[in-house]
Scaffold this active site. Structure first.
Site, PDB file in Angstrom:
ATOM      1  N   ARG A 116       1.498  -0.321  -6.549  1.00  6.13           N
ATOM      2  CA  ARG A 116       2.337  -1.518  -6.522  1.00  6.13           C
ATOM      3  C   ARG A 116       1.755  -2.543  -5.565  1.00  6.13           C
ATOM      4  NH1 ARG A 116       7.844   1.852  -5.063  1.00  6.13           N
ATOM      5  NH2 ARG A 116       7.519   3.439  -6.671  1.00  6.13           N
ATOM      6  N   ASP A 152       3.420  -5.834  -3.320  1.00  3.30           N
ATOM      7  CA  ASP A 152       4.724  -6.400  -2.949  1.00  3.30           C
ATOM      8  C   ASP A 152       4.923  -7.802  -3.490  1.00  3.30           C
ATOM      9  OD1 ASP A 152       5.396  -4.223  -1.515  1.00  3.30           O
ATOM     10  OD2 ASP A 152       4.958  -5.099   0.456  1.00  3.30           O
ATOM     11  N   TYR A 202      -8.220  -3.883   0.179  1.00  2.00           N
ATOM     12  CA  TYR A 202      -7.370  -5.060   0.309  1.00  2.00           C
ATOM     13  C   TYR A 202      -8.047  -6.055   1.238  1.00  2.00           C
ATOM     14  CZ  TYR A 202      -3.100  -3.158  -1.836  1.00  2.00           C
ATOM     15  OH  TYR A 202      -2.166  -2.671  -2.710  1.00  2.00           O
ATOM     16  N   ARG A 211      -0.383  -4.961   5.838  1.00  2.00           N
ATOM     17  CA  ARG A 211       0.264  -6.093   6.505  1.00  2.00           C
ATOM     18  C   ARG A 211       0.635  -5.761   7.949  1.00  2.00           C
ATOM     19  NH1 ARG A 211       4.812  -7.542   2.350  1.00  2.00           N
ATOM     20  NH2 ARG A 211       5.484  -8.879   4.080  1.00  2.00           N
TER      21      ARG A 211
END
Lengths: 247, 247
Positions: B53, B55, B113, B200
């Site tokens: 997933r 966000d 990422y 994050r």
């Protein structure tokens, strides 16, 4: 007495706006938004003079403008005020005290615009608002050759959608630079000035040369006949950036 | 019988969406949008399995997903169909026929990422939706040193907002790469997998180290105490991009 002359350097994303030039009292233009903030800041009615207009949807990396004021705020305070009250897609990046005779439009020596193209079958998701997506593969060699024919002093009547035919349509194009990096094509145009829609029509014409729709040998004739309809299409506004103004 | 296994590579701008994972029948998620198009295309009820997933507000340069179908369309036709019917901020960039055993989530070997920061007093107008604007100057040397402490196999319990505490919170971070070009800082994180919000929270923690708010010597203790509240803030979603999935 408004005896201070303030020079602004401004970055904006033109997507949401009806261009630079103020149209009315509460309009959605870049000049309008900035004048409103400056007027509140100085408690005067401010008239902001830009280096020139940009059309609806056109962006600027560094538009230059000036205004006269009696306001005594320091330039750093003016910058902070603008940053706080302007929307996030308009940023005044520099505030300077200018010579009293400095005029953002009359004193321009040259301007540079960049036109950006994404040349691949599929568009790029993150650049879609800042590049013209051209799916057919463009021949950079042919575009390069055609670009050379625009450089120099010419009558650009065929490459503008001017409303009046009274003013001179001669301009000097100092250089056109074409760069291809991956699927991105950047075209940099530097001139002593540009006519209405001139960069977008030259960009559209170069793309038609690159796709084989237009022959570069036709360009001399297009210049000579001074007729807009003979040149290529007007490239869309969202690929266009005002990148430099020299004084 | 659904005996074809199709692998998709997908680029999306997450700004407008409530994340990857479908939430209901007519929701505003990326999985939902693509499933709807694939279901119409195949005239089947399609279930799309993503590599994981993302966000709400998070972007992807190349998310990978697969689905099973009996549809006989060629992959090039599927690509065209998706390109025509998906909104312009979601693009399926590649469609391939995969081995029947290929699974977009179970077979992941590593994911990368990228977290992007704009480190300057004023934000950049054109990158404002894709970078976290951090005005205070960050010390890259300190961030670099702190980043090294995250690399390797660790229990990342302090760096996640997991809902359940039953699953393992151990992951192996293969590398963190920090690059500064002008005002832009890019941080690339490659791991065998990531916990919820992990990138994050690590990005937010590194920024607090870079601004001097957090001492890198506190990190060993933060890891050991396994408590989210001790780590730095959760960096905002709009600076985060899923950039690579390896199988």
């Amino acid at each position: 007495m408004k005896n201070r002359n303030i020079k602004l350097t401004i970055q904006y994303d033109g997507t949401r706006y009806r261009g630079w030039q103020r149209l009315g009292d509460s309009d959605n233009t870049i000049q309008g938004k900035i004048e409103n903030v400056l007027s509140r800041m100085t408690e005067e009615k401010i008239e902001l003079v830009g280096s020139g207009r940009t059309d609806s949807g056109v962006h600027a990396l560094c538009q230059v403008a000036h205004f006269k004021t009696a306001c005594l705020l320091r330039t750093a305070e003016m910058l902070d005020y603008c940053y706080r009250y302007l929307p996030e897609d308009i940023v005044v990046v520099r505030v300077e005290t200018a010579d009293g005779r400095f005029h953002a439009r009359y004193n321009v020596k040259s301007k540079t615009y960049q036109y950006r193209i994404w040349n691949a079958p599929l568009h790029d998701v993150f650049e879609r608002k800042y590049e013209w997506h051209v799916p057919e593969l463009l021949d950079m060699g042919r575009m390069q050759e055609a670009a050379l024919l625009f450089v120099g002093r010419h009558d650009f009547q065929s490459f503008t959608t001017l409303k009046t035919k009274k003013k001179s349509t001669e301009r000097e194009l100092f250089s056109i630079e074409l760069i291809k990096e991956g699927s991105r094509i950047s075209m940099n145009f530097r001139a002593d000035g540009f006519l209405y829609n001139m960069v977008r029509i030259i960009a559209g014409t170069l793309v038609e040369v690159g796709s084989g729709k237009l022959d570069k040998n036709a360009l001399a004739d297009i210049f000579a006949r001074r007729e807009r309809s003979l040149a290529g299409i007007t490239a869309p506004p969202h690929g266009l950036f005002l990148t430099r103004v020299e004084y």
